[in-house]
Design a protein around this motif. Structure first.
Motif, PDB file in Angstrom:
ATOM      1  N   SER A  44       0.848  -1.190   0.000  1.00 55.81           N
ATOM      2  CA  SER A  44       0.000   0.000   0.000  1.00 55.81           C
ATOM      3  C   SER A  44       0.885   1.242   0.000  1.00 55.81           C
ATOM      4  CB  SER A  44      -0.908   0.028   1.235  1.00 55.81           C
ATOM      5  OG  SER A  44      -1.715   1.196   1.249  1.00 55.81           O
ATOM      6  N   THR A  45       0.425   2.278  -0.661  1.00 57.98           N
ATOM      7  CA  THR A  45       1.081   3.568  -0.519  1.00 57.98           C
ATOM      8  C   THR A  45       0.554   4.260   0.742  1.00 57.98           C
ATOM      9  OG1 THR A  45      -0.583   4.594  -1.949  1.00 57.98           O
ATOM     10  CG2 THR A  45       1.463   3.838  -2.992  1.00 57.98           C
ATOM     11  N   VAL A  46       1.291   5.258   1.221  1.00 60.98           N
ATOM     12  CA  VAL A  46       0.933   5.968   2.449  1.00 60.98           C
ATOM     13  C   VAL A  46       0.888   7.465   2.140  1.00 60.98           C
ATOM     14  CG1 VAL A  46       1.610   6.493   4.825  1.00 60.98           C
ATOM     15  CG2 VAL A  46       1.967   4.192   3.900  1.00 60.98           C
ATOM     16  N   GLY A  47      -0.281   8.073   2.358  1.00 61.72           N
ATOM     17  CA  GLY A  47      -0.450   9.488   2.064  1.00 61.72           C
ATOM     18  C   GLY A  47       0.071  10.382   3.177  1.00 61.72           C
ATOM     19  N   LYS A  48      -0.183  11.682   3.047  1.00 62.14           N
ATOM     20  CA  LYS A  48       0.295  12.662   4.016  1.00 62.14           C
ATOM     21  C   LYS A  48      -0.209  12.343   5.410  1.00 62.14           C
ATOM     22  CE  LYS A  48       0.820  16.579   0.865  1.00 62.14           C
ATOM     23  NZ  LYS A  48       0.387  17.973   0.584  1.00 62.14           N
ATOM     24  N   PRO A  49       0.623  12.613   6.437  1.00 60.84           N
ATOM     25  CA  PRO A  49       1.948  13.246   6.363  1.00 60.84           C
ATOM     26  C   PRO A  49       3.075  12.322   5.922  1.00 60.84           C
ATOM     27  CG  PRO A  49       1.405  12.790   8.630  1.00 60.84           C
ATOM     28  CD  PRO A  49       0.183  12.450   7.829  1.00 60.84           C
ATOM     29  N   GLY A  50       2.784  11.057   5.649  1.00 64.35           N
ATOM     30  CA  GLY A  50       3.796  10.163   5.090  1.00 64.35           C
ATOM     31  C   GLY A  50       4.828   9.699   6.099  1.00 64.35           C
ATOM     32  N   PHE A  51       6.004   9.320   5.593  1.00 64.61           N
ATOM     33  CA  PHE A  51       7.104   8.821   6.420  1.00 64.61           C
ATOM     34  C   PHE A  51       6.637   7.692   7.346  1.00 64.61           C
ATOM     35  CE2 PHE A  51       8.026  13.160   5.236  1.00 64.61           C
ATOM     36  CZ  PHE A  51       9.321  13.092   4.769  1.00 64.61           C
ATOM     37  N   ARG A 318       5.696 -13.571   4.241  1.00 70.97           N
ATOM     38  CA  ARG A 318       6.072 -12.287   3.653  1.00 70.97           C
ATOM     39  C   ARG A 318       6.592 -11.338   4.735  1.00 70.97           C
ATOM     40  NH1 ARG A 318       0.351 -10.786   1.598  1.00 70.97           N
ATOM     41  NH2 ARG A 318      -0.185 -12.134   3.359  1.00 70.97           N
ATOM     42  N   LEU A 319       7.460 -10.430   4.310  1.00 71.85           N
ATOM     43  CA  LEU A 319       7.890  -9.337   5.165  1.00 71.85           C
ATOM     44  C   LEU A 319       7.188  -8.063   4.717  1.00 71.85           C
ATOM     45  CD1 LEU A 319      11.774  -9.846   5.373  1.00 71.85           C
ATOM     46  CD2 LEU A 319      10.097 -10.388   7.142  1.00 71.85           C
ATOM     47  N   LEU A 320       6.608  -7.343   5.668  1.00 73.17           N
ATOM     48  CA  LEU A 320       6.069  -6.022   5.384  1.00 73.17           C
ATOM     49  C   LEU A 320       7.105  -5.001   5.842  1.00 73.17           C
ATOM     50  CD1 LEU A 320       2.337  -6.389   6.445  1.00 73.17           C
ATOM     51  CD2 LEU A 320       3.374  -6.689   4.181  1.00 73.17           C
ATOM     52  N   VAL A 321       7.481  -4.116   4.929  1.00 76.98           N
ATOM     53  CA  VAL A 321       8.572  -3.172   5.160  1.00 76.98           C
ATOM     54  C   VAL A 321       8.048  -1.745   4.988  1.00 76.98           C
ATOM     55  CG1 VAL A 321      10.855  -2.413   4.396  1.00 76.98           C
ATOM     56  CG2 VAL A 321      10.259  -4.852   4.317  1.00 76.98           C
ATOM     57  N   ALA A 322       8.194  -0.913   6.017  1.00 72.36           N
ATOM     58  CA  ALA A 322       7.823   0.499   5.911  1.00 72.36           C
ATOM     59  C   ALA A 322       8.930   1.243   5.181  1.00 72.36           C
ATOM     60  CB  ALA A 322       7.598   1.095   7.300  1.00 72.36           C
ATOM     61  N   ASN A 323       8.574   1.838   4.063  1.00 66.86           N
ATOM     62  CA  ASN A 323       9.520   2.584   3.233  1.00 66.86           C
ATOM     63  C   ASN A 323       9.442   4.052   3.653  1.00 66.86           C
ATOM     64  OD1 ASN A 323      11.293   1.636   1.183  1.00 66.86           O
ATOM     65  ND2 ASN A 323      10.199   2.839  -0.345  1.00 66.86           N
ATOM     66  N   GLN A 324      10.387   4.497   4.478  1.00 67.25           N
ATOM     67  CA  GLN A 324      10.228   5.788   5.135  1.00 67.25           C
ATOM     68  C   GLN A 324      10.757   6.972   4.328  1.00 67.25           C
ATOM     69  OE1 GLN A 324      12.126   6.724   9.063  1.00 67.25           O
ATOM     70  NE2 GLN A 324      10.029   6.469   9.747  1.00 67.25           N
ATOM     71  N   SER A 325      11.696   6.732   3.417  1.00 65.93           N
ATOM     72  CA  SER A 325      12.345   7.814   2.667  1.00 65.93           C
ATOM     73  C   SER A 325      12.797   8.922   3.610  1.00 65.93           C
ATOM     74  CB  SER A 325      11.408   8.386   1.582  1.00 65.93           C
ATOM     75  OG  SER A 325      12.140   9.205   0.693  1.00 65.93           O
ATOM     76  N   ALA A 326      13.447   8.523   4.691  1.00 66.25           N
ATOM     77  CA  ALA A 326      13.845   9.478   5.733  1.00 66.25           C
ATOM     78  C   ALA A 326      14.925  10.435   5.262  1.00 66.25           C
ATOM     79  CB  ALA A 326      14.345   8.715   6.962  1.00 66.25           C
ATOM     80  N   ILE A 327      15.752  10.024   4.307  1.00 63.49           N
ATOM     81  CA  ILE A 327      16.848  10.873   3.848  1.00 63.49           C
ATOM     82  C   ILE A 327      16.378  11.804   2.737  1.00 63.49           C
ATOM     83  CG2 ILE A 327      19.126  10.875   2.754  1.00 63.49           C
ATOM     84  CD1 ILE A 327      19.614   8.143   4.085  1.00 63.49           C
ATOM     85  N   LEU A 328      15.729  11.247   1.716  1.00 64.00           N
ATOM     86  CA  LEU A 328      15.356  12.040   0.547  1.00 64.00           C
ATOM     87  C   LEU A 328      13.980  12.674   0.668  1.00 64.00           C
ATOM     88  CD1 LEU A 328      16.674   9.632  -2.240  1.00 64.00           C
ATOM     89  CD2 LEU A 328      17.818  11.617  -1.243  1.00 64.00           C
ATOM     90  N   ALA A 335       5.523   4.181   1.429  1.00 62.37           N
ATOM     91  CA  ALA A 335       4.709   3.008   1.132  1.00 62.37           C
ATOM     92  C   ALA A 335       5.058   1.879   2.085  1.00 62.37           C
ATOM     93  CB  ALA A 335       4.944   2.551  -0.313  1.00 62.37           C
ATOM     94  N   ILE A 336       4.172   0.889   2.120  1.00 64.79           N
ATOM     95  CA  ILE A 336       4.468  -0.401   2.748  1.00 64.79           C
ATOM     96  C   ILE A 336       4.756  -1.368   1.610  1.00 64.79           C
ATOM     97  CG2 ILE A 336       3.675  -2.174   4.326  1.00 64.79           C
ATOM     98  CD1 ILE A 336       3.815   0.660   5.544  1.00 64.79           C
ATOM     99  N   LEU A 337       5.923  -1.981   1.642  1.00 66.78           N
ATOM    100  CA  LEU A 337       6.310  -2.959   0.626  1.00 66.78           C
ATOM    101  C   LEU A 337       6.187  -4.365   1.185  1.00 66.78           C
ATOM    102  CD1 LEU A 337       9.465  -1.162  -0.866  1.00 66.78           C
ATOM    103  CD2 LEU A 337       7.072  -0.977  -1.565  1.00 66.78           C
ATOM    104  N   GLU A 338       5.887  -5.307   0.306  1.00 67.45           N
ATOM    105  CA  GLU A 338       5.667  -6.707   0.696  1.00 67.45           C
ATOM    106  C   GLU A 338       6.720  -7.566   0.014  1.00 67.45           C
ATOM    107  OE1 GLU A 338       1.530  -8.398   0.652  1.00 67.45           O
ATOM    108  OE2 GLU A 338       2.402  -9.582  -0.967  1.00 67.45           O
TER     109      GLU A 338
END
Length: 357
Positions: A44-51, A318-328, A335-338
């Motif tokens: 799933s994608t994650v909307g605002k505020p994101g991260f 499956r692994l669910l991974v929070a994609n935080q984009s903390a640097i960029l 998003a949450i990646l599977e």
């Protein structure tokens, strides 16, 4: 998690770009990880505020995660999100009582025996619960600001012996313990080993069969070991006190290990926030695989690459991974990646006595 030092992360990104991390990100022991390809898709994608932060799979079968703020600044409160196991967004809640003038964010850390979510709130360093039936938030505890460098940043949590809640502190080099029926947190372990060079203690998982905790650390204050992270094992003595801290695994420089998941086999899957990879370790810390093999780019075969992956939580095999984009801070990467890894995760530990207040 939830980096208070945006400038330091920018420097990490710049260093990664200059070096390519070709030799820099190799394992400290010199061992080479086997090539691995784990099918990956967008859960799933994650909307605002994101991260998005840590992904929690609750005993009710639903999936939960919460959000942090844009490092550039915004005025939005954090949200707690709920999905079905196939990635359908069902509900969300806005977190009340945050200090909107400070960096803020919420981690859905675990569930309690009543079925409430246990949340860790950054702006006020608080432990909250969320009643999923009523939508009521309740403050359970506030972490003290201890003498010395750093300020409290509750990061990850896990239930341990006697239904007590144990929390890592990203900012103060301490593991906290809360009483089974709620009350004030007390330091369970405070150690120089848990002090980070701006990047502190992250994940924590209780190993019931070993009566010990696995704890991940992004960096240390040892100048000879400054850029490397670690996975530690800390036994719990019969009287509840911590035993000696043992190093299970040492990462490569700038890997910045974050949250992790443990399989039924005992294998440990760690998210490397600094190099945009997942690493698979044997129960003894032997490096078994890295995915993707090359660092930084995060190319995983899905529509969204790994971009500051901050956890690895099992949902079946499956692994669910929070994609935080903390640097960029790339909003389209929030998003949450599977990731299919082909083995089941260990059961979540939620003791019957884990009720807080």
């Amino acid at each position: 998690m939830r980096r208070p030092l945006a400038l330091a992360l920018t420097l990490v990104a710049a260093l990664a770009g200059m070096t390519g991390l070709a030799g820099l990100a190799g394992p400290a022991s010199g061992e080479q990880a086997s090539p691995e390809k784990w099918p990956t898709r967008v859960f799933s994608t994650v909307g605002k505020p994101g991260f998005p932060a840590y992904v929690h799979v609750a005993p009710n079968g639903r999936v939960y995660a919460a959000t942090y703020t844009n490092p550039a600044g915004d005025t939005m409160a954090s949200r707690v999100l709920e999905w079905t196991a196939d990635g359908t967004l069902l509900r969300s809640w806005t977190v009340p009582g945050q200090d909107l003038g400070r960096p803020r964010g919420v981690q859905v850390a675990t569930s309690d025996a009543r079925g409430r979510l246990v949340l860790l709130e950054k702006s006020r360093a608080q432990v909250l619960t969320l009643n999923l039936r009523t939508g009521r938030f309740k403050v359970q505890a506030t972490l003290p600001d201890l003498p010395g460098p750093g300020h409290p940043i509750p990061n990850y949590a896990a239930w341990g012996p006697g239904g007590r809640l144990y929390l890592t502190d990203y900012g103060q080099g301490v593991i906290w313990r809360l009483p089974a029926k709620g009350g004030e947190p007390a330091p369970w372990l405070r150690s120089k080993t848990l002090a980070g060079a701006g990047f502190g203690t992250t994940g924590i998982v209780y190993e019931r069969s070993r009566r010990s905790f696995l704890v991940s650390q992004q960096t240390t204050t040892d100048p000879l070991d400054l850029l490397r992270g670690h996975l530690y094992r800390i036994p719990v003595a019969a009287d509840g006190s911590p035993g000696p801290v043992a190093t299970v695994w040492t990462s490569g420089p700038l890997d910045l290990p974050d949250g992790f998941g443990v399989a039924q086999s005992g294998n440990v899957y760690v998210a490397l926030l600094g190099t945009n990879q997942l690493v698979k370790l044997g129960p003894d810390g032997t490096l078994l695989a890295k995915f993707p093999p090359g660092p930084v780019l995060g190319t995983n075969g899905s529509a969204i690459p790994f971009d500051s992956p901050s956890n690895a939580t099992f949902l079946g095999t499956r692994l669910l991974v929070a994609n935080q984009s903390a640097i960029l801070g790339t909003a389209s990467h929030h998003a949450i990646l599977e990731v299919e890894v082909g083995e089941p995760g260990a059961p979540l530990v939620v003791p019957k006595r884990s009720r807080l207040r």
